[in-house]
Design an enzyme around this catalytic site. Structure first.
Site, PDB file in Angstrom:
ATOM      1  N   HIS A  73      37.252  38.744  44.338  1.00 26.65           N
ATOM      2  CA  HIS A  73      37.699  39.778  43.280  1.00 26.65           C
ATOM      3  C   HIS A  73      36.483  40.328  42.700  1.00 26.65           C
ATOM      4  O   HIS A  73      36.305  41.473  42.642  1.00 26.65           O
ATOM      5  CB  HIS A  73      38.818  39.005  42.421  1.00 26.65           C
ATOM      6  CG  HIS A  73      39.378  40.134  41.257  1.00 26.65           C
ATOM      7  ND1 HIS A  73      40.302  40.880  41.378  1.00 26.65           N
ATOM      8  CD2 HIS A  73      38.603  40.614  40.362  1.00 26.65           C
ATOM      9  CE1 HIS A  73      40.518  41.709  40.553  1.00 26.65           C
ATOM     10  NE2 HIS A  73      39.420  41.543  39.441  1.00 26.65           N
ATOM     11  N   GLU A  74      35.719  39.489  42.260  1.00 26.07           N
ATOM     12  CA  GLU A  74      34.407  40.108  41.105  1.00 26.07           C
ATOM     13  C   GLU A  74      33.394  40.434  42.160  1.00 26.07           C
ATOM     14  O   GLU A  74      32.658  41.410  41.904  1.00 26.07           O
ATOM     15  CB  GLU A  74      33.887  38.941  40.323  1.00 26.07           C
ATOM     16  CG  GLU A  74      34.946  38.282  39.567  1.00 26.07           C
ATOM     17  CD  GLU A  74      35.473  39.341  38.492  1.00 26.07           C
ATOM     18  OE1 GLU A  74      34.615  40.318  38.542  1.00 26.07           O
ATOM     19  OE2 GLU A  74      36.492  38.942  38.224  1.00 26.07           O
ATOM     20  N   HIS A 128      34.060  44.225  42.829  1.00 31.90           N
ATOM     21  CA  HIS A 128      33.436  44.923  41.840  1.00 31.90           C
ATOM     22  C   HIS A 128      31.963  44.942  41.876  1.00 31.90           C
ATOM     23  O   HIS A 128      31.362  46.201  41.587  1.00 31.90           O
ATOM     24  CB  HIS A 128      33.736  44.292  40.136  1.00 31.90           C
ATOM     25  CG  HIS A 128      35.017  44.364  39.648  1.00 31.90           C
ATOM     26  ND1 HIS A 128      35.553  45.476  39.406  1.00 31.90           N
ATOM     27  CD2 HIS A 128      35.784  43.326  39.387  1.00 31.90           C
ATOM     28  CE1 HIS A 128      36.861  45.374  38.944  1.00 31.90           C
ATOM     29  NE2 HIS A 128      36.928  43.981  38.822  1.00 31.90           N
ATOM     30  N   GLU A 145      38.927  48.759  39.644  1.00 30.71           N
ATOM     31  CA  GLU A 145      39.731  47.850  39.878  1.00 30.71           C
ATOM     32  C   GLU A 145      40.128  47.689  41.418  1.00 30.71           C
ATOM     33  O   GLU A 145      40.673  46.910  41.950  1.00 30.71           O
ATOM     34  CB  GLU A 145      40.842  47.796  38.920  1.00 30.71           C
ATOM     35  CG  GLU A 145      40.499  47.038  37.285  1.00 30.71           C
ATOM     36  CD  GLU A 145      39.795  45.820  37.465  1.00 30.71           C
ATOM     37  OE1 GLU A 145      40.495  44.875  38.478  1.00 30.71           O
ATOM     38  OE2 GLU A 145      39.397  45.223  36.629  1.00 30.71           O
TER      39      GLU A 145
END
Length: 491
Positions: free
Chosen positions: A260-261, A264, A290
Site C-alpha cells: 500500500h505505502e 504512494h 490514495e
C-alpha cells in the site's frame, strides 16, 4: 520576470517542507520519547516559517505582475497552483498556525501511549484543544472561501470536492454495499481457509517486503522503509520515507501495508522531475494519492495473478506450508469479515469505516457534536454499518486513527475516493492494455508505464476531474468500483 521570482520563492518553501517531512518521519520512527516537546516546538517554528514565507509582502506584487506576463500553458497552470497555495496560507493568522502545530504534535505524541492504554479520559482534553483550533481554522477558511466549515477543510485535501457531492457518492454506496457484504459472507462461509503458521521473524518479513518493493519498481536510491506505530508514506519525491508495522504472528498484515505505502511512494517518485519542486509538480489530491496506494494494494496485490508471484517468495523466506499455496493466499487476501479496525479491513467493508468517519468529522467541525460525544456516536455508527459494538473499547474504536490527533479533518473521504478512482483506472488500463491476468503475469512493467503516462506525469497540471476524465474516459463514478467488487467476490 515575476513568474521566475515566484518559482524561486516556492522552491525555497519546498526545501523547508522537505525538512519538516523528515522531522515528522523521525518523530514517528526514531526519536527518543524525551525529545518530543523540543521536537514539537521545533516543528511549530518550522511551520510558522513556512507560513511567513507565503505572507511575504512581495508576493502580491509578483502575482499581479506575473498575471500580465505571456506564459506558456504549463507555466500558467503553475502560476495558478502557486496562487492557490498562497491564498490558502494567507487565510490563517500566524499565532493560529503555531498553536495548531503545537497542539497537534502534543496530541499525536500522547496518542501513541494513550491508545494502547485505552485511555479516553487522558486523550479527551488534548483532542478538545485540537478540535477547537481546527474549528477556528475552518471558520477563517470558510469565511474567506465562501464555503461551509467542513468543505473549507475538505478543499485542502480534495480541491474542488464538496460534501454534497460526497453525500451523493456515499448514498449510492449505502444503497448496495450492505447487501454485497452479506452476499459475499454467505458465499465465503463454506470455503476452506488456512492461516499461515508463525512465528514470522521481523527481519525476514522486512526482507520479503524489500523484495516485493523492488518487484513493484520502488527506487531505493530515493527512499527507504522503516517501522512506525501507524504505517505512512512521507518525505518528498526525491527522498521518500515509508513505514510499516510488523506482527510476528501475521505475515500478511505488514506485507500488504508495505505494498500500500509503495503505491504512494511510486506516485511520488513518478512525479515530473522538472516540476516537482513547485506546487504544480506535486500530488493532485489525497484522493488521487490514495488511488495509487489502493491500485497497488487492491487492484494488483490481491489479484490472483499477482498472488501467484507472491506465493513462492513467501515460501522462500518462511519455508513451505499449505497456507502459502496461491489458491489459499488468494482466499486469505479476499476474505470479507467485518471488523473494528480500519487499517485491517477488507476492501468490501472498508468504505463503511470511511463513511462512519466522514459523518463524525463533518459534524465535529460543523459544531453538531462535541468531542465528548465521540465514543457514543462511534459505537452507534459502527453498529449500524458493520453490526459491531465498541462501547468502552476506545482503543479499537474512536482512538484507533492518527489523523484527528493533528487536526487532519477532511482527509478520510480521500480513502474511498481513492478506491473508486483506482477501480476506474484499472478498468481503463485493461480496456487499453489487456487483462490484469496478462499484465501481472509477464507484463508488469506495462502497468507502471500506463500509470506514469496517465496519472503520475500530470502531477497537478490537470484538475482532478480533468485527470480522471482524460485517463479513464469518464468522470468520477462508483460503477467501476461496484463492478470490480462484484466480479472479484461474487464471480
Amino acid at each position: 520576470m515575476s513568474y521566475t521570482s515566484l518559482s524561486q520563492h516556492f522552491e525555497q518553501r519546498y526545501h523547508l517542507q522537505h525538512l519538516g517531512a523528515i522531522c515528522g518521519w523521525d518523530q514517528a520512527t526514531m526519536m527518543p520519547p524525551g525529545g518530543n516537546e523540543a521536537r514539537a516546538e521545533a516543528m511549530s517554528t518550522l511551520a510558522v516559517l513556512c507560513h511567513q514565507q507565503l505572507q511575504d509582502p512581495r508576493l502580491a506584487d509578483w502575482f499581479a505582475a506575473a498575471e500580465q506576463e505571456s506564459l506558456p500553458p504549463q507555466q500558467a497552470v503553475s502560476l495558478a497552483e502557486m496562487r492557490r497555495q498562497w491564498r490558502d496560507a494567507t487565510l490563517l493568522p500566524e499565532d493560529l498556525v503555531r498553536a495548531m502545530s503545537l497542539a497537534g504534535s502534543r496530541c499525536e505524541h500522547a496518542w501513541r501511549h494513550l491508545r494502547p492504554a485505552n485511555d479516553w479520559a487522558g486523550y479527551l482534553p488534548l483532542f478538545e484543544e485540537v478540535l477547537n483550533l481546527s474549528r477556528q481554522a475552518a471558520s477563517a477558511r470558510a469565511e474567506a472561501l465562501g464555503l461551509s466549515r467542513y468543505d473549507s477543510l475538505l478543499e485542502q485535501y480534495e480541491p474542488g470536492m464538496r460534501s454534497d457531492r460526497l453525500d451523493i457518492l456515499f448514498g449510492d454506496l449505502k444503497s448496495w454495499l450492505p447487501g454485497l457484504i452479506t452476499q459475499v459472507q454467505d458465499k465465503q462461509r463454506g470455503e476452506p481457509l488456512l492461516q499461515p503458521r508463525g512465528p514470522f521473524a521481523v527481519e525476514q518479513q522486512r526482507a520479503l517486503g524489500l523484495e516485493v518493493m523492488a518487484l513493484l519498481g520502488f527506487d531505493f536510491d530515493r527512499g527507504r522503509l522503516d517501522v512506525s506505530v501507524h504505517p505512512f508514506c512521507g518525505g518528498v519525491s526525491e527522498d521518500v520515507r515509508l513505514t510499516t508495522r510488523y506482527n510476528e504472528q501475521d505475515v500478511t498484515q505488514a506485507l500488504m501495508g508495505i505494498i500500500h505505502e509503495t503505491g504512494h511512494a511510486r506516485y511520488e517518485q513518478g512525479l515530473p522531475a522538472h516540476w516537482r519542486r513547485l506546487p504544480v509538480g506535486q500530488a493532485r489530491s489525497m484522493g488521487i494519492h490514495e488511488s495509487q496506494s489502493l491500485f497497488f494494494e487492491m487492484q494488483l496485490a490481491r489479484h490472483p495473478a499477482f498472488i501467484d508471484r507472491l506465493a513462492p517468495l513467501l515460501e522462500r523466506h518462511f519455508g513451505a506450508q499449505p497456507a502459502f499455496s496461491p489458491d489459499n493466499m488468494a482466499r486469505l487476501y479476499t476474505r470479507v469479515t467485518p471488523g473494528l479496525i480500519r487499517v485491517d479491513a477488507d476492501e468490501v467493508t472498508y468504505p463503511a469505516h470511511i463513511m462512519l468517519r466522514y459523518e463524525i468529522e463533518r459534524d465535529l467541525i460543523e459544531g453538531k457534536m462535541e468531542a465528548r460525544d465521540l465514543p457514543e456516536r462511534w459505537d452507534r455508527l459502527m453498529q449500524r454499518y458493520l453490526g459491531l459494538g465498541t462501547k468502552g473499547n476506545y482503543r479499537d474504536g474512536c482512538l484507533q486513527d492518527i489523523h484527528w490527533t493533528d487536526g487532519s479533518f477532511g482527509y478520510f473521504p480521500s480513502y474511498t475516493l481513492g478506491a473508486i478512482y483506482a477501480a476506474q483506472q484499472a478498468e481503463a488500463m485493461q480496456q487499453q492494455q489487456g487483462s490484469l491476468d496478462q499484465l501481472l503475469g509477464n507484463r508488469l512493467s506495462t502497468v507502471f508505464e500506463w500509470l506514469q503516462k496517465n496519472i503520475w506525469q500530470h502531477a497537478s497540471l490537470l484538475e482532478t476531474d480533468q485527470l480522471i476524465q482524460q485517463a479513464c474516459g469518464q468522470p468520477l463514478d462508483t460503477g467501476a468500483f461496484r463492478q470490480h467488487l462484484q466480479t472479484r467476490y461474487l464471480g
